[in-house]
Design an enzyme around this catalytic site. Structure first.
Site, PDB file in Angstrom:
ATOM      1  N   MET A  45      36.952  38.379  56.105  1.00  0.00           N
ATOM      2  CA  MET A  45      36.078  38.594  57.251  1.00  0.00           C
ATOM      3  C   MET A  45      35.134  37.402  57.419  1.00  0.00           C
ATOM      4  SD  MET A  45      35.336  42.661  57.661  1.00  0.00           S
ATOM      5  CE  MET A  45      34.067  42.802  56.407  1.00  0.00           C
ATOM      6  N   GLY A  46      35.473  36.283  56.784  1.00  0.00           N
ATOM      7  CA  GLY A  46      34.628  35.104  56.890  1.00  0.00           C
ATOM      8  C   GLY A  46      33.451  35.175  55.934  1.00  0.00           C
ATOM      9  N   HIS A  52      36.188  34.381  47.493  1.00  0.00           N
ATOM     10  CA  HIS A  52      37.280  34.075  48.421  1.00  0.00           C
ATOM     11  C   HIS A  52      38.012  32.802  48.009  1.00  0.00           C
ATOM     12  CE1 HIS A  52      34.405  36.260  51.238  1.00  0.00           C
ATOM     13  NE2 HIS A  52      35.512  36.981  51.365  1.00  0.00           N
ATOM     14  N   GLN A  76      36.447  49.305  60.433  1.00  0.00           N
ATOM     15  CA  GLN A  76      36.120  49.705  59.064  1.00  0.00           C
ATOM     16  C   GLN A  76      34.623  49.836  58.840  1.00  0.00           C
ATOM     17  OE1 GLN A  76      38.063  46.024  57.505  1.00  0.00           O
ATOM     18  NE2 GLN A  76      36.356  45.960  56.050  1.00  0.00           N
ATOM     19  N   GLY A 162      40.695  40.708  45.919  1.00  0.00           N
ATOM     20  CA  GLY A 162      39.829  40.702  44.744  1.00  0.00           C
ATOM     21  C   GLY A 162      39.586  42.103  44.208  1.00  0.00           C
ATOM     22  N   VAL A 192      35.121  37.700  40.905  1.00  0.00           N
ATOM     23  CA  VAL A 192      34.383  36.470  40.600  1.00  0.00           C
ATOM     24  C   VAL A 192      32.891  36.791  40.647  1.00  0.00           C
ATOM     25  CG1 VAL A 192      33.915  34.098  41.318  1.00  0.00           C
ATOM     26  CG2 VAL A 192      36.226  35.036  41.510  1.00  0.00           C
ATOM     27  N   SER A 201      29.589  38.504  46.822  1.00  0.00           N
ATOM     28  CA  SER A 201      29.789  39.289  48.039  1.00  0.00           C
ATOM     29  C   SER A 201      29.053  38.604  49.174  1.00  0.00           C
ATOM     30  CB  SER A 201      29.249  40.710  47.856  1.00  0.00           C
ATOM     31  OG  SER A 201      29.201  41.401  49.093  1.00  0.00           O
TER      32      SER A 201
END
Length: 313
Positions: A45-46, A52, A76, A162, A192, A201
């Site tokens: 989602m960028g 990522h 979502q 992830g 990570v 996040s």
């Protein structure tokens, strides 16, 4: 932005990155690829971070062609969630993707993915009943639908996710297996973390300075429960009560006053994410939680690996 992500973003132009903003242009590109090539896909989602980037690096190592998507999926997000303020940094994201050697980016708009006559959704049975689904009604319906649409458009050989979103990982594996979705390999990569243990996040950017300093208590609480699991000795040596693990997590996380709400702590089956009453040491489990630090909702989990012969090391 982390130091690693900043380093990537600061060095651009070494790789030719193509961007498709609609399904038809992407499919034209996709059809032109050699059918014998392995295609790696990382949906995002960028607002890219090192979590990522680790998935993209893995995809680059494994595949001939790497495709990323950037799409903030509205279906979502629930009422009152952060859809409108979710961080968007398209130019910075594409700079990082280019430097990592990503070949193509699929970045459609909402109207392209959900036309005005769109009616069909995938409703994953049972996922609204697990703790994360109860906390976010309709969330997994939106995730299952958009992932299925992206898989159908991209037609990847390998797709990378992830472990931080444990329920999502189980959902996607079930989606691919239960719907017999092409010859697709779902690759789940380790969470990570920052140096202090906080799971990376995009929503970490919402944290105030004092909240960011307090947030590692989440992972500390999970590690405490994992230690309890590994070191406890029951009479038969085969299982430990899930409630004992939940209480352990709760006692640690409640020691931090900036944790304003614990939405759930759940001990679940690794294959189904259904809550279990006891953790069988031959099977293991996953402990998941969602809480708010200040006003920011964060999730995390830790896998309890099966112990050889049902015994702790």
């Amino acid at each position: 932005m982390s130091a690693a992500a900043a380093a990537v973003a600061s060095s651009v132009g070494k790789h030719k990155l193509t961007i498709s903003n609609c399904i038809s242009s992407f499919r034209s590109m996709r059809k032109a690829l050699d059918p014998n090539m392995k295609i790696g896909f990382v949906p995002t989602m960028g607002a890219l971070h090192d979590g990522h980037l680790s998935l993209l690096k893995k995809a680059r190592t494994d595949n001939d062609v790497v495709i990323a998507s950037i799409f903030v999926n509205p279906t979502q997000f629930g009422v009152g969630e952060d859809l409108d303020k979710y961080p968007r940094q398209f130019e910075k994201d594409t700079a990082m993707l280019s430097q990592l050697g990503v070949d193509h980016v699929f970045a459609p708009n909402v109207e392209n993915m959900y036309s005005k006559n769109h009616m069909m959704y995938i409703d994953p049975t049972g996922f609204d009943d697990i703790p994360e689904g109860t906390s976010r009604p309709g969330h997994f319906r939106g995730v299952a639908t958009i992932v299925a649409k992206l898989f159908n458009i991209v037609q990847p050989s390998n797709a990378y996710f992830g472990q931080k979103d444990a329920a999502q990982c189980v959902l996607i594996r079930r989606l691919v297996e239960d719907l017999n979705m092409m010859d697709l390999n779902v690759v789940i990569c380790d969470t990570v973390r920052e140096k202090d243990g906080l799971a990376m996040s995009s929503r970490n950017a919402y944290l105030e300075c004092d909240e960011r300093a307090a947030a590692p208590i989440i992972y500390q609480s999970l590690c405490s429960a994992k230690d309890l699991y590994q070191n406890s000795n029951n009479s038969d040596g085969s299982s430990i009560s899930s409630q004992e693990l939940v209480d352990n997590v709760k006692s640690v996380i409640q020691s931090e006053p900036l944790v304003s709400e614990i939405q759930y702590i759940s001990v679940d089956n690794l294959q189904t994410m259904k809550p279990i009453q006891e953790v069988n040491r031959e099977d293991g489990a996953v402990i998941s939680l969602a809480c708010k630090v200040g006003k920011v909702r964060l999730i995390d989990n830790i896998v309890l690996e099966a112990l050889p012969n049902g015994l702790a090391d």
